[in-house]
Write a protein that holds these residues in place. Structure first.
Motif, PDB file in Angstrom:
ATOM      1  N   UNK B   2       6.216  10.996 -15.112  1.00  0.00           N
ATOM      2  CA  UNK B   2       7.622  11.159 -15.466  1.00  0.00           C
ATOM      3  C   UNK B   2       8.437   9.924 -15.144  1.00  0.00           C
ATOM      4  N   UNK B   6      10.681   7.815 -17.659  1.00  0.00           N
ATOM      5  CA  UNK B   6      12.104   7.618 -17.377  1.00  0.00           C
ATOM      6  C   UNK B   6      12.474   6.136 -17.438  1.00  0.00           C
ATOM      7  N   UNK B  43      15.942  11.586 -22.184  1.00  0.00           N
ATOM      8  CA  UNK B  43      16.213  11.752 -20.750  1.00  0.00           C
ATOM      9  C   UNK B  43      16.570  13.196 -20.435  1.00  0.00           C
ATOM     10  N   UNK B  44      17.299  13.857 -21.360  1.00  0.00           N
ATOM     11  CA  UNK B  44      17.619  15.273 -21.154  1.00  0.00           C
ATOM     12  C   UNK B  44      16.351  16.118 -21.120  1.00  0.00           C
ATOM     13  N   UNK B  46      13.472  15.077 -20.050  1.00  0.00           N
ATOM     14  CA  UNK B  46      12.911  14.857 -18.716  1.00  0.00           C
ATOM     15  C   UNK B  46      13.643  15.667 -17.656  1.00  0.00           C
ATOM     16  N   UNK B  47      14.928  15.920 -17.890  1.00  0.00           N
ATOM     17  CA  UNK B  47      15.724  16.694 -16.935  1.00  0.00           C
ATOM     18  C   UNK B  47      15.578  18.196 -17.131  1.00  0.00           C
ATOM     19  N   UNK B  48      14.597  18.613 -17.932  1.00  0.00           N
ATOM     20  CA  UNK B  48      14.335  20.028 -18.206  1.00  0.00           C
ATOM     21  C   UNK B  48      15.541  20.728 -18.803  1.00  0.00           C
ATOM     22  N   UNK B  49      16.215  20.047 -19.722  1.00  0.00           N
ATOM     23  CA  UNK B  49      17.307  20.673 -20.452  1.00  0.00           C
ATOM     24  C   UNK B  49      17.038  20.517 -21.952  1.00  0.00           C
ATOM     25  N   UNK B  51      17.557  22.452 -24.496  1.00  0.00           N
ATOM     26  CA  UNK B  51      18.631  22.883 -25.402  1.00  0.00           C
ATOM     27  C   UNK B  51      19.657  21.777 -25.563  1.00  0.00           C
ATOM     28  N   UNK B  52      19.994  21.122 -24.446  1.00  0.00           N
ATOM     29  CA  UNK B  52      20.963  20.021 -24.512  1.00  0.00           C
ATOM     30  C   UNK B  52      20.399  18.854 -25.312  1.00  0.00           C
ATOM     31  N   UNK B 119      13.921  18.336  -6.416  1.00  0.00           N
ATOM     32  CA  UNK B 119      15.186  19.068  -6.500  1.00  0.00           C
ATOM     33  C   UNK B 119      15.355  20.014  -5.315  1.00  0.00           C
ATOM     34  N   UNK B 122      14.119  24.855  -7.182  1.00  0.00           N
ATOM     35  CA  UNK B 122      13.458  24.842  -8.480  1.00  0.00           C
ATOM     36  C   UNK B 122      13.637  26.199  -9.134  1.00  0.00           C
ATOM     37  N   UNK B 123      14.277  26.204 -10.284  1.00  0.00           N
ATOM     38  CA  UNK B 123      14.441  27.468 -10.970  1.00  0.00           C
ATOM     39  C   UNK B 123      13.168  27.810 -11.710  1.00  0.00           C
ATOM     40  N   UNK B 127      14.775  29.869 -18.832  1.00  0.00           N
ATOM     41  CA  UNK B 127      15.975  29.086 -18.557  1.00  0.00           C
ATOM     42  C   UNK B 127      17.030  29.250 -19.637  1.00  0.00           C
ATOM     43  N   UNK B 131      20.778  30.507 -19.347  1.00  0.00           N
ATOM     44  CA  UNK B 131      21.871  29.584 -19.706  1.00  0.00           C
ATOM     45  C   UNK B 131      22.813  30.225 -20.707  1.00  0.00           C
TER      46      UNK B 131
END
Lengths: 100, 166
Positions: B2, B6, B43-44, B46-49, B51-52, B119, B122-123, B127, B131
């Protein structure tokens, strides 16, 4: 695993580059694009902190920032088209007729 | 792995962002901005988002860049291409930017709260479902306000870009 400060530093670097575009360039189009860059660096910070603290509010505020950005760009480009129709220039320094 | 991804995405996004500011032709700026947004959406991911990341590609690369390129084609940019960009033209702004960047980087690197690799929490699980539940239940009013703002911007852009003022 990527540490948090890498994301924050990327946000800082992109923010400074965007601010440089807003402050130093004299072209309205490039100034608007640099504003997009500023808002995107803020989004990176929102999502990085949101994942770090396991909180969805980072992503939710990033969604709102994206929506507001879309509205801002539509209005700004409408104003730009109306402005260029009245005064055919793209330099920020020449557009001073709106003051006062 | 990762970290390597990044570094790749960050390097390319910084280079393309510099291209946005430095390029003489606004069309080149717009294309570099599109490349930068693609890197930021990576990058999003990589940030585990995820949907974004998808929203980023749809809204920025799909809608806003088309708007920018359309306006660049509508207005005359030949005069803007001729003028060179000199970074030293505005020395106070340049000094302010250097101070701003150094200050923020020093503050981030100085603090030890940002240096933890893992983090804090960790969720797990579904997700995007959580959200969207948070978005449509707890943040319903801001969501509706955002839709009203988008409608107002739509109407405003149409009124502003009309041929005669009336």
């Amino acid at each position: 695993m990527v540490p948090l400060w890498w994301y924050i530093s990327l946000g800082v670097v992109l923010f400074v580059i965007g601010a440089a575009g807003v402050l130093l360039r004299r072209n309205i189009l490039v100034v608007l694009m640099s504003l997009e860059l500023l808002l995107n660096s803020v989004n990176i910070n929102f999502i990085a902190f949101g994942r770090h603290y396991d909180d969805f509010r980072g992503q939710i505020f990033a969604i709102f920032v994206i929506a507001i950005t879309a509205a801002e760009v539509a209005v700004a480009l409408g104003i730009l088209v109306a402005l260029v129709r009245n005064k055919p220039t793209l330099k920020v320094d020449d557009v001073t007729m709106m003051k006062g | 792995m990762g970290q390597g991804f990044f570094l790749l995405f960050a390097t390319v996004s910084v280079i393309t962002a510099l291209t946005v500011v430095v390029a003489r032709n606004p069309v080149h700026s717009a294309l570099a901005l599109m490349a930068c947004f693609l890197q930021i959406s990576a990058v999003f991911v990589l940030l585990e988002a995820p949907l974004l990341a998808v929203i980023q590609i749809f809204v920025y690369v799909g809608a806003i860049m088309v708007l920018f390129l359309f306006v660049i084609m509508m207005i005359d940019v030949r005069e803007a291409v001729l003028q060179r960009f000199l970074p030293g033209g505005n020395l106070p702004a340049l000094a302010l930017l250097v101070v701003l960047g150094v200050e923020m980087l020093v503050l981030v690197l100085w603090s030890d709260r940002f240096s933890v690799a893992e983090p804090v929490a960790l969720r797990g699980g579904d997700e995007i479902r959580e959200l969207s539940t948070t978005l449509f239940a707890d943040y319903l009013l801001p969501f509706e306000v955002a839709s009203v703002i988008l409608l107002a911007a739509l109407v405003g852009a149409i009124v502003l870009a009309r041929k005669e003022s009336g």
